[in-house]
Design a protein around this motif. Sequence first.
Motif, PDB file in Angstrom:
ATOM      1  N   ARG A  89       0.850  -1.184   0.000  1.00 26.31           N
ATOM      2  CA  ARG A  89       0.000   0.000   0.000  1.00 26.31           C
ATOM      3  C   ARG A  89       0.891   1.240   0.000  1.00 26.31           C
ATOM      4  O   ARG A  89       2.014   1.209   0.503  1.00 26.31           O
ATOM      5  CB  ARG A  89      -0.904   0.003   1.234  1.00 26.31           C
ATOM      6  N   PRO A  90       0.378   2.344  -0.549  1.00 20.60           N
ATOM      7  CA  PRO A  90       1.148   3.589  -0.504  1.00 20.60           C
ATOM      8  C   PRO A  90       1.408   3.999   0.942  1.00 20.60           C
ATOM      9  O   PRO A  90       0.553   3.744   1.799  1.00 20.60           O
ATOM     10  CB  PRO A  90       0.234   4.600  -1.215  1.00 20.60           C
ATOM     11  N   HIS A 139       4.290   2.683   0.281  1.00 15.63           N
ATOM     12  CA  HIS A 139       5.188   1.545   0.085  1.00 15.63           C
ATOM     13  C   HIS A 139       6.469   1.724   0.915  1.00 15.63           C
ATOM     14  O   HIS A 139       7.582   1.822   0.402  1.00 15.63           O
ATOM     15  CB  HIS A 139       5.493   1.358  -1.396  1.00 15.63           C
ATOM     16  N   PRO A 162       7.992   3.623  -4.444  1.00 16.89           N
ATOM     17  CA  PRO A 162       7.006   3.028  -5.351  1.00 16.89           C
ATOM     18  C   PRO A 162       7.549   1.856  -6.157  1.00 16.89           C
ATOM     19  O   PRO A 162       6.758   1.026  -6.637  1.00 16.89           O
ATOM     20  CB  PRO A 162       6.626   4.200  -6.273  1.00 16.89           C
ATOM     21  N   ILE A 205       6.377  -1.759  -5.754  1.00 18.12           N
ATOM     22  CA  ILE A 205       5.200  -2.323  -6.442  1.00 18.12           C
ATOM     23  C   ILE A 205       5.631  -3.459  -7.358  1.00 18.12           C
ATOM     24  O   ILE A 205       5.116  -4.585  -7.281  1.00 18.12           O
ATOM     25  CB  ILE A 205       4.467  -1.230  -7.240  1.00 18.12           C
ATOM     26  N   VAL A 223      -0.808  -7.250  -5.640  1.00 13.86           N
ATOM     27  CA  VAL A 223      -0.929  -5.839  -5.988  1.00 13.86           C
ATOM     28  C   VAL A 223      -1.984  -5.729  -7.084  1.00 13.86           C
ATOM     29  O   VAL A 223      -1.934  -6.465  -8.073  1.00 13.86           O
ATOM     30  CB  VAL A 223       0.412  -5.261  -6.487  1.00 13.86           C
ATOM     31  N   ARG A 252      -4.185  -4.856 -10.278  1.00 15.16           N
ATOM     32  CA  ARG A 252      -3.772  -4.629 -11.666  1.00 15.16           C
ATOM     33  C   ARG A 252      -3.686  -3.136 -11.989  1.00 15.16           C
ATOM     34  O   ARG A 252      -2.754  -2.675 -12.642  1.00 15.16           O
ATOM     35  CB  ARG A 252      -4.773  -5.321 -12.605  1.00 15.16           C
ATOM     36  N   VAL A 257      -3.033  -0.658 -10.064  1.00 15.08           N
ATOM     37  CA  VAL A 257      -1.852  -0.076  -9.432  1.00 15.08           C
ATOM     38  C   VAL A 257      -0.608  -0.374 -10.265  1.00 15.08           C
ATOM     39  O   VAL A 257       0.242   0.506 -10.479  1.00 15.08           O
ATOM     40  CB  VAL A 257      -1.690  -0.625  -8.000  1.00 15.08           C
ATOM     41  N   VAL A 258      -0.512  -1.598 -10.754  1.00 17.62           N
ATOM     42  CA  VAL A 258       0.641  -1.979 -11.574  1.00 17.62           C
ATOM     43  C   VAL A 258       0.663  -1.188 -12.883  1.00 17.62           C
ATOM     44  O   VAL A 258       1.715  -0.683 -13.306  1.00 17.62           O
ATOM     45  CB  VAL A 258       0.636  -3.493 -11.865  1.00 17.62           C
ATOM     46  N   ARG A 294      -0.618   1.765 -13.513  1.00 17.76           N
ATOM     47  CA  ARG A 294      -0.231   3.162 -13.252  1.00 17.76           C
ATOM     48  C   ARG A 294       1.266   3.279 -13.019  1.00 17.76           C
ATOM     49  O   ARG A 294       1.905   4.242 -13.465  1.00 17.76           O
ATOM     50  CB  ARG A 294      -1.020   3.714 -12.063  1.00 17.76           C
ATOM     51  N   TYR A 295       1.816   2.288 -12.313  1.00 19.18           N
ATOM     52  CA  TYR A 295       3.259   2.308 -12.088  1.00 19.18           C
ATOM     53  C   TYR A 295       4.011   2.188 -13.417  1.00 19.18           C
ATOM     54  O   TYR A 295       4.967   2.933 -13.672  1.00 19.18           O
ATOM     55  CB  TYR A 295       3.667   1.167 -11.163  1.00 19.18           C
TER      56      TYR A 295
END
Length: 213
Positions: A102-103, A105, A130, A133, A158, A160, A162-163, A165-166
């Motif tokens: 979670r942020p 991180h 980050p 992630i 994690v 999908r 979120v991944v 966006r990363y």
Amino acid sequence: MAPMKNSDTEEPEPFGFARRLADDVAQYCAGTLRGAYLHGSAALGGWVAQRSDVDVLLVADDEIGEERVRGVGELLTEADAGCPGAGLEVSLVTVDQAARPRPPHAFLLHGSHEPNGMRLAYGTEVSGDPDLIMHYVVCRSAGITLYGAPAGELIGPVARGVVLRYLAGELEWGLEHGTESYAVLNACRGLEYLDGGRVVSKVAGGEAALRRG
């Protein structure tokens, strides 16, 4: 601290180095290390000695203590001098941090190779990273267990979104700061995850793009 020792049964690099490092950390941590995982290009099949890091994620008990964390930092600094490839990159996180990504991180310790030696950042000084992630995602999907429990038992999933966006952020960074090849291969890797949730190295992403024509 004593330098890393070679094992009786040699493994090809970087696997042998990573396993010796994990054993040394486990011995120093005296029961508080729960898991150690080789990830990044070495786990995904794109490791090239001339330009690839050796990426390791360490998961420790929540009660490991600041003194022991700083001792791990000293151990990593010594190990980096003998690291194969472009250098050593290691993150040390707690069981709770790994189980519920979670942020922001947060982490306990991050060590990364620099031209003048190992650069250490402690979680008491930096809010988070980050990049964890993708470290978590790669460890769960392809990570090589060096010590302790399998990654899937300690590291939570994690989402999908979120991944994605990363990966989009990585692409933007690459376009602004990286080389053209870095940006292109990062985009290819991102496309593999977007299309089928496949977690691959940048090299494998580029090869997949070539196969697409």
